[in-house]
Design a protein around this motif. Structure first.
Motif, short mmCIF file in Angstrom:
data_model
loop_
_atom_site.label_atom_id
_atom_site.label_comp_id
_atom_site.label_asym_id
_atom_site.label_seq_id
_atom_site.Cartn_x
_atom_site.Cartn_y
_atom_site.Cartn_z
N ILE A 127 -52.99 38.24 -56.12
CA ILE A 127 -52.35 38.51 -54.85
C ILE A 127 -51.42 37.35 -54.51
CG2 ILE A 127 -52.43 39.05 -52.41
CD1 ILE A 127 -53.74 41.27 -54.43
N GLY A 128 -50.08 37.72 -54.34
CA GLY A 128 -49.17 36.79 -54.25
C GLY A 128 -48.44 36.33 -55.29
N MET A 129 -47.89 35.14 -55.30
CA MET A 129 -47.05 34.47 -56.20
C MET A 129 -47.76 33.76 -57.32
SD MET A 129 -43.69 32.86 -54.17
CE MET A 129 -42.87 33.92 -52.80
N PRO A 130 -47.60 34.07 -58.60
CA PRO A 130 -48.53 33.23 -59.66
C PRO A 130 -47.98 32.04 -59.61
CG PRO A 130 -46.39 34.58 -60.80
CD PRO A 130 -46.46 35.08 -59.22
N THR A 131 -49.04 31.28 -60.04
CA THR A 131 -48.95 29.68 -60.07
C THR A 131 -49.36 29.12 -61.21
OG1 THR A 131 -51.21 29.56 -59.16
CG2 THR A 131 -49.65 29.72 -57.49
N SER A 132 -49.75 29.92 -62.24
CA SER A 132 -50.03 29.50 -63.52
C SER A 132 -50.20 30.60 -64.51
CB SER A 132 -51.79 29.21 -63.39
OG SER A 132 -52.27 29.97 -63.09
N CYS A 133 -50.13 30.23 -65.78
CA CYS A 133 -50.38 31.29 -67.01
C CYS A 133 -51.54 32.31 -66.58
CB CYS A 133 -50.44 30.77 -68.33
SG CYS A 133 -48.95 29.85 -68.89
N LYS A 134 -52.70 31.53 -65.93
CA LYS A 134 -54.00 32.31 -65.88
C LYS A 134 -53.58 33.55 -64.79
CE LYS A 134 -58.86 31.81 -64.22
NZ LYS A 134 -59.86 30.69 -63.85
N ASP A 135 -52.80 33.09 -63.74
CA ASP A 135 -52.40 34.19 -62.95
C ASP A 135 -51.68 35.29 -63.50
OD1 ASP A 135 -53.91 32.95 -60.90
OD2 ASP A 135 -51.93 32.09 -59.98
N THR A 157 -41.28 25.82 -65.00
CA THR A 157 -41.24 26.54 -66.04
C THR A 157 -42.56 26.26 -66.89
OG1 THR A 157 -38.95 26.86 -66.18
CG2 THR A 157 -39.90 27.24 -68.46
N VAL A 158 -43.02 27.25 -67.43
CA VAL A 158 -44.52 27.17 -68.29
C VAL A 158 -44.25 27.83 -69.33
CG1 VAL A 158 -45.76 26.24 -66.43
CG2 VAL A 158 -45.74 28.61 -67.15
N TYR A 159 -44.98 27.18 -70.70
CA TYR A 159 -45.22 28.26 -71.91
C TYR A 159 -46.59 28.67 -71.72
CZ TYR A 159 -45.86 29.85 -76.50
OH TYR A 159 -46.09 30.49 -77.58
N CYS A 160 -46.77 30.15 -71.89
CA CYS A 160 -48.00 30.89 -71.91
C CYS A 160 -48.34 31.56 -73.29
CB CYS A 160 -47.84 31.79 -70.80
SG CYS A 160 -47.54 31.37 -69.14
N ASP A 161 -49.46 31.02 -73.67
CA ASP A 161 -49.92 31.57 -74.96
C ASP A 161 -50.94 32.54 -74.77
OD1 ASP A 161 -50.77 32.03 -77.51
OD2 ASP A 161 -51.19 30.13 -78.13
N PHE A 162 -50.64 33.79 -74.37
CA PHE A 162 -51.38 34.54 -74.18
C PHE A 162 -52.34 35.26 -75.32
CE2 PHE A 162 -48.31 35.50 -70.74
CZ PHE A 162 -48.97 35.04 -69.76
N THR A 163 -52.52 34.66 -76.33
CA THR A 163 -53.39 34.89 -77.35
C THR A 163 -54.80 34.02 -77.14
OG1 THR A 163 -52.73 32.98 -78.81
CG2 THR A 163 -51.70 35.22 -79.10
N LYS A 164 -54.63 33.05 -75.98
CA LYS A 164 -55.88 32.54 -75.89
C LYS A 164 -56.41 32.75 -74.35
CE LYS A 164 -54.24 29.02 -78.57
NZ LYS A 164 -54.88 28.75 -80.00
N ILE A 165 -57.88 32.60 -74.60
CA ILE A 165 -58.68 33.23 -73.22
C ILE A 165 -58.20 32.40 -71.92
CG2 ILE A 165 -60.53 33.81 -75.01
CD1 ILE A 165 -62.11 31.27 -73.88
N LEU A 166 -58.69 32.89 -70.86
CA LEU A 166 -58.29 32.22 -69.67
C LEU A 166 -58.66 30.91 -69.53
CD1 LEU A 166 -58.97 35.19 -67.01
CD2 LEU A 166 -56.77 34.48 -68.10
N ASP A 167 -59.67 30.35 -69.93
CA ASP A 167 -60.14 29.06 -69.57
C ASP A 167 -59.89 28.01 -70.68
OD1 ASP A 167 -61.50 29.98 -67.35
OD2 ASP A 167 -63.32 30.30 -68.33
N ASP A 168 -59.08 28.39 -71.78
CA ASP A 168 -58.62 27.66 -72.80
C ASP A 168 -57.50 26.87 -72.44
OD1 ASP A 168 -57.36 26.83 -75.36
OD2 ASP A 168 -58.34 28.28 -76.39
#
Length: 953
Positions: A127-135, A157-168
Motif C-alpha cells: 500500500i502506497g509508494m514502493p520503496t524497494s525492489c521487494k515492494d 533509481t535501483v536495478y531490480c533482479d526479479f530472478t532473485k527471491i525477496l530476501d536475496d
C-alpha cells in the motif's frame, strides 16, 4: 543483532575504574582501601554473572532468530501453494460448468479448455509508494530492470533482479539519486538604475527569467519554494568619486538576515565617475521558506552601485541544483540515532554514560571519600542498566518463542489445507465417447462434494490468512451458488426423457461456439499474460474472434474487482453488460411520484463498469416506456425519473445531460403527438403511447434505478424495457502519456513511479492503479525530471589578445563542447533545443599607460539584442596593467537562438555632467584589449539547465 564480547567490555570498564582510582590520593585511609577491595569483589561477581547470562541469552536469541526466519520461509511457500490450489479449484469449477453445459467434448478441446484459467483479481500487498525492489515484486513487477523507488528524501533509481527471491541481497542494486524536483526554480534579474541604500535588499527592475516565481524582483528577495541546494551568482559595478584615499563598496549575500559572503570593489586615487566591477558566488542548502537577497553592507561616501537603462551592469541569477538535501540537522540526526545506537551497542552506550555522568564544576577538589562515593553510585547505576538490559533480552527471548510457536502451528494448518485441497485439483482426461451422463462425468471431474469440502477448508484457512478473509468469503458464496446451478444442470443431463441424441446438432453447434470462445480466451491469456479489458481489445488481438460471451477485466488484470462475463459484438467491437431488467416489466398501479421504483442489478460491479466507461469512446443505454395515461410529468410535477450511477435523479429520456431538462426523443425530432408537451407519454390522449431513446452521457451511465408514478387509474398502464449497458470504441490517448490516466488507458496496471510528459518538462508521478481515473490518490505528482534530448555543455578559451569591435569574440580552445552547439571560429552559441541556459564569462582587460580613464566593456548578445554587460575601467594606468571583467546570465532560449560576446564599441550614454567626461575617454580600439596568451585568461562557459522537452517530441 550486533554483539560485542562481554570480556572486552569488562576490560574497558575495569581500565576506566583503574584510571579513575589512579587520580585519587595515595594517602587514602585504610578503610577506603577496604571499601575499594569490597567494591572490586562485588564487581567481579557481577561481571561473571552478567557474562554468563549474556552468552546464554545471545545464543538463545541467535537460535530463535534463525528458527523464525526458517518458519517465515516455510509460511511463504505454503501460502504460495494455497494460492495456486485456490486458482486450480476455481479453474476446475469453471471447467465443470462448461462440460456439463456442453458435454460433447473432444480430448484436444478438453485439454485446451483445461489450460485456460480465468484469473481473478489479486489485491496488491504493498500500500502506497514502493520503496524497494521487494515492494515492486510484491506489487507484481517481474521484469528485471531499472526502476524508480521512493527514498528517504528523494526518488532513487535501483536495478531490480526479479530472478532473485525477496530476501536475496542481490535482488536490489542501488544506482543513484534521480534528479526529480518538486518545482523547477531559475531566475535572472537585472537593474537599469543606480542604487545606494544601506541595509536593504537591492531591488531589480528587469526580470529575464523567473521560472517558479521564487524571486520577488520588486523586493529583491528570493524565497526557496522547497528544500534543496541552490546556486547564486551576483555581479555589479561600483562607481567612485574623486578621492586620493581608498574608497570602496561592499555587497553582502544574506540568508534569513545573516550575511553569508561578500563582494568588494575598492580603489584609491580615483577620479569622479571611475567604475570597478565586483562579483560573488554562493551555493547554499535552503529549507522551504528560506530567504536570500543581496544588500549594500558598507561603502564610502558618494560610492554607489551603478547601472543605466539599456546597459544592465548588474546581474543576479540563481537556480536549484540537482538532488534535494536532507532537512534534518546533524544534531537532530544524532538524537534520532541515539536510541538505535544504544540498542545495538549497549556496552559502549553505558561507558559513555559513566564517562559523562554529570558532576559539579568543583568535583576536582572533592576529597577521596566523595570520589569513592561517586564511583560507588555510578557502579550501582551501571548495574541497574545492565540488569534492565538483561530483562529486555529475556523478554525478547520469550516473545520470539511465542512467535515461533504460532508460526509453526500456522504452518501445520497450512500443510493440512494443502493435503485436503490437492485431490480436488486433479482432473482426468475426458473421453468423448463415454461422456453421455452425469455418472460418467462424475468419474472424470472432481465431484461436487469434493468442491464443497474444499470450500469449507478454505473458510477455515481464512482465519489464518488475514486480509484474505473478506475476499474468500465472497468467492465462496459465489461458488456455492454455482454449485447449486451445476447440480440443477446435471439433473437435466441425467433425465432419460430428455433425448440428448435427438438434439445432437444443436449441442454440437452450441459446443462449437463455447469452445471457440474458450480457445480464443486461452490464446489471449497465453499471449498477453492477462485478461483483456474490453471486447475491442479481444478483437484487436484476435481478428478471427466471433461474437459471443467473453471474460474481460476492465479495471486491470490482477487488481481491483474480479473479471466479468460480457457479450462482445465483434462486428462493432462493442461490449454489452447484461442486467436483471431487460425484459418488459409492468409498473402496476400507484399514484405518488416515483411510487414504483426498481433497482437495476448488473452482471458487473460498479467499479468494472466505470473502468469500461473510461476505456471507451462512447457508451449508451436504450430505454422504452410504453404508457397509457401514465405521464412522466404532469402540471410541472415530475412523476417519473431514473437514477444515474451516482444515484442522482435524471429527467431526460434521450441524449445527454443538459441542465437536467425534461425531454424525450420526440421533442428533439419535433414529432410528439401533442406539440405542447416534451414527451409522448405526457400527452393526455387516452390512447396507448410510447417514448423511446438512447441515453448517451457516459459521465453518468449506467442507469441504476427506474422510478414511475401516476398510474393509479384503472385505464393507466406503464411498461418499461431497459437495454443492456453498451460501450464501444477506444478513448483518445495521447501518443506520449501525460498522466496516470493515459498510462491506465494504454494498459498499465501495476502501481509504481512512472514518467509522463508535462506541459513543458518530463514529470515523475506515482500511479495507484488499484483506483480508477478520477478517484482520490489515483495520481500523485512527485516532481519534474531533468530530461534532455540533447545534452549541451561548453567551455572555451582564448590563447591570444583580441580587440576587434562589432564582431563576436572567437575562441580557439574547446575543453568541453558536448552537443557541438558552440562554434569556435565564430564564437557563436546556437541553442539546439528550447530550454533554460546559463552562461558565464570571465576575461582580463590590458591597459596601456594613460593619465585618465580607460575602459573595456564586454557585451552579451541574444539574436542581436543586448542582454547585459561586463565592464571594467581604470585611471592613471601604466602599460601592462590588468583588471578582470566578468558577467553571468540565465536565459530562456528557443531552438536556433544565438548567443555571443562582443567588445563594446559605444560610449556608454551617461547623464548629467558625466557625458562630457566620458567623451574624453579613449576608445578600446586605441589601446585597451582583451588580453590572453598560452595561459588562457579568457573563459566562456555555458550549459542547458532545463529543457522544454515538449517541443522536442
Amino acid at each position: 543483532m550486533a554483539r560485542y564480547s562481554s570480556v572486552g567490555f569488562i576490560h574497558i570498564v575495569l581500565c576506566y575504574l583503574i584510571f579513575v582510582l589512579s587520580l585519587s590520593s595515595t594517602g587514602a585511609a585504610l578503610s577506603l582501601k577496604q571499601q575499594l577491595k569490597q567494591l572490586k569483589e562485588n564487581y567481579n561477581q557481577f561481571k561473571e554473572s552478567v557474562e554468563a547470562k549474556n552468552v546464554q541469552l545471545e545464543a538463545k536469541v541467535a537460535q530463535l532468530e534463525i528458527q523464525l526466519q526458517e518458519n517465515k520461509e516455510i509460511r511463504d511457500r505454503l501460502e504460495s501453494r494455497i494460492v495456486q490450489l485456490e486458482a486450480k479449484v476455481q479453474h476446475h469449477e469453471s471447467f465443470l460448468s462448461e462440460v456439463l453445459l456442453y458435454p460433447n467434448v473432444t480430448d484436444n478441446q478438453q485439454q485446451q479448455q483445461s489450460s485456460y484459467v480465468i484469473t481473478t483479481s489479486v489485491s496488491q500487498a504493498v500500500i502506497g509508494m514502493p520503496t524497494s525492489c521487494k515492494d515492486l515484486k510484491q506489487i507484481g513487477h517481474n521484469w528485471s530492470g531499472l526502476y524508480s523507488v521512493m527514498g528517504n528524501k528523494s526518488v532513487e533509481t535501483v536495478y531490480c533482479d526479479f530472478t532473485k527471491i525477496l530476501d536475496d541481497p542481490d535482488l536490489q542494486k542501488w544506482i543513484g539519486y534521480a534528479d526529480v524536483k518538486a518545482m523547477p526554480t531559475y531566475f535572472y534579474v537585472q537593474k537599469n538604475s543606480s542604487f545606494s541604500a544601506f541595509d536593504t535588499p537591492i531591488p531589480f527592475e528587469v526580470e529575464r527569467v523567473n521560472v517558479g516565481n521564487a524571486m520577488d524582483s520588486s523586493k529583491g528577495v528570493f524565497t526557496a519554494p522547497q528544500a534543496g541546494t541552490y546556486h547564486f551568482s551576483f555581479t555589479g559595478m561600483a562607481s567612485f568619486p574623486t578621492s586620493s584615499i581608498f574608497v570602496y563598496l561592499g555587497v553582502g549575500l544574506h540568508l534569513n538576515g545573516d550575511r553569508v559572503g561578500m563582494g568588494l570593489a575598492e580603489e584609491s586615487n580615483t577620479i569622479k565617475g571611475q567604475n570597478s566591477q565586483f562579483t560573488l558566488q554562493s551555493t547554499l542548502h535552503l529549507e522551504v521558506g528560506d530567504r536570500v537577497w543581496v544588500e549594500i553592507y558598507y561603502k564610502s561616501s558618494s560610492v554607489y552601485l551603478y547601472d543605466a537603462i539599456g546597459y544592465h551592469y548588474t546581474h543576479f541569477t540563481g537556480w536549484m541544483m540537482p538532488h534535494a538535501a536532507l532537512s534534518s540537522t546533524g544534531k537532530v540526526l544524532i538524537f534520532k540515532m541515539a536510541p538505535l545506537f544504544c540498542r545495538k551497542f549497549p556496552q559502549v552506550c553505558v561507558l559513555f554514560l559513566l564517562t559523562f555522568w554529570p558532576t559539579s564544576s568543583t568535583s576536582i577538589a572533592l576529597p577521596l571519600e566523595e570520589k569513592l562515593q561517586q564511583l560507588t553510585d555510578s557502579y550501582i547505576k551501571f548495574k541497574e542498566i545492565i540488569g534492565s538490559k538483561v530483562s529486555q533480552l529475556e523478554k525478547k527471548v520469550a516473545e520470539l518463542e511465542v512467535i515461533n510457536g504460532q508460526i509453526q502451528m500456522k504452518n501445520v494448518q497450512l500443510e493440512e489445507v494443502i493435503t485436503q485441497m490437492a485431490p480436488a485439483t486433479i482432473v482426468q482426461p475426458i473421453d468423448k465417447q463415454n461422456v453421455e451422463s452425469k455418472e460418467d462425468l462424475a468419474s472424470k471431474v472432481p465431484p461436487l462434494e469434493t468442491l464443497s469440502f474444499v470450500v469449507n477448508q478454505i473458510m477455515k484457512f481464512k482465519e489464518v490468512v488475514g486480509e484474505k478473509v473478506v475476499q474468500l468469503e465472497q468467492k465462496d458464496a459465489e461458488l456455492e451458488g454455482k454449485i447449486n446451478q451445476l447440480e440443477s444442470k446435471s439433473l437435466l443431463v441425467a433425465q432419460p426423457e430428455m433425448k440428448v441424441e435427438n438434439d445432437e446438432p444443436i449441442l454440437k453447434a452450441s459446443f462449437k461456439f463455447a469452445t471457440n470462445e474458450l480457445d480464443i480466451q486461452h490464446r489471449l491469456m497465453s499471449g498477453r499474460g492477462r485478461t483483456p479489458r474490453t471486447c475491442r481489445e479481444i478483437y484487436s488481438s484476435e481478428p478471427s474472434s466471433t461474437s459471443g460471451m467473453y471474460w474481460i477485466d476492465p479495471d486491470g488484470h490482477g487488481v481491483g474487482d474480479d473479471a466479468i462475463h460480457v457479450y462482445c459484438d465483434m462486428a462493432t467491437g462493442s461490449t454489452s453488460i447484461a442486467h436483471d431488467s431487460e425484459s418488459p416489466i409492468n409498473v402496476g398501479h400507484c399514484a405518488e411520484p416515483g411510487c414504483y421504483s426498481r433497482t437495476i442489478n448488473y452482471n458487473a460491479s460498479n467499479k468494472q463498469m466505470k473502468a469500461l466507461i473510461e476505456l471507451s469512446a462512447e457508451c449508451h443505454q436504450s430505454i422504452v416506456y410504453e404508457c397509457h395515461y401514465a405521464p412522466f410529468e404532469f402540471n410541472n410535477v415530475p412523476f417519473a425519473w431514473w437514477n444515474d450511477r451516482n444515484g442522482n435523479p435524471q429527467y431526460f429520456w434521450t441524449g445527454s445531460f443538459e441542465k437536467g431538462i425534461h425531454a424525450c426523443q420526440c421533442s428533439i425530432d419535433g414529432n410528439c403527438v401533442d406539440a405542447s408537451v416534451l414527451c409522448n407519454c405526457d400527452a393526455t390522449a387516452p390512447t396507448p403511447l410510447a417514448d423511446q431513446g438512447f441515453i448517451t452521457d457516459k459521465r453518468i451511465l449506467p442507469i441504476t434505478r427506474l422510478n414511475f408514478g401516476r398510474t393509479q387509474f384503472e385505464i393507466s398502464s406503464g411498461v418499461h424495457t431497459l437495454g443492456k449497458f453498451e460501450c464501444s470504441g477506444r478513448a483518445d490517448v495521447a501518443q506520449v502519456p501525460t498522466s496516470c490516466e493515459d498510462l491506465w488507458h494504454i494498459g498499465h496496471t501495476l502501481n509504481g513511479f512512472y514518467s509522463v510528459m508535462g506541459p513543458a518538462m518530463m514529470e515523475t508521478v506515482f500511479c495507484n492503479f488499484t483506483k480508477l481515473p478520477g478517484d482520490d490518490d489515483f495520481q500523485k505528482l512527485i516532481g519534474y525530471i531533468d530530461v534532455k534530448s540533447v545534452p549541451t555543455y561548453f567551455y572555451v578559451q582564448r590563447s591570444e589578445r583580441f580587440s576587434k569591435v562589432n564582431t563576436s569574440i572567437p575562441f580557439d580552445v574547446a575543453l568541453v563542447n558536448i552537443g557541438n552547439a558552440m562554434n569556435l571560429t565564430t564564437g557563436i552559441f546556437t541553442a539546439p533545443r528550447a530550454g533554460t541556459y546559463f552562461f558565464s564569462f570571465t576575461g582580463l582587460a590590458e591597459f596601456p599607460t594613460f593619465s585618465s580613464l580607460l575602459y573595456l566593456g564586454i557585451d552579451l548578445y541574444l539574436n542581436d539584442n543586448l542582454i547585459g554587460r561586463g565592464f571594467v575601467e581604470d585611471a592613471n594606468t601604466t602599460a601592462g596593467q590588468f583588471s578582470p571583467v566578468t558577467l553571468q546570465s540565465t536565459l530562456n532560449l528557443q531552438p536556433g537562438d544565438q548567443v555571443w560576446l562582443e567588445i563594446d564599441s559605444l560610449m556608454p550614454p551617461l547623464v548629467d555632467e558625466r557625458i562630457v567626461r566620458r567623451n574624453k575617454r579613449m576608445l578600446p580600439t586605441k589601446g585597451v584589449v582583451l588580453f590572453d596568451d598560452s595561459r588562457h585568461f579568457t573563459h566562456f562557459t555555458g550549459w542547458m539547465l532545463e529543457e522544454d522537452i515538449s517541443q522536442s517530441l
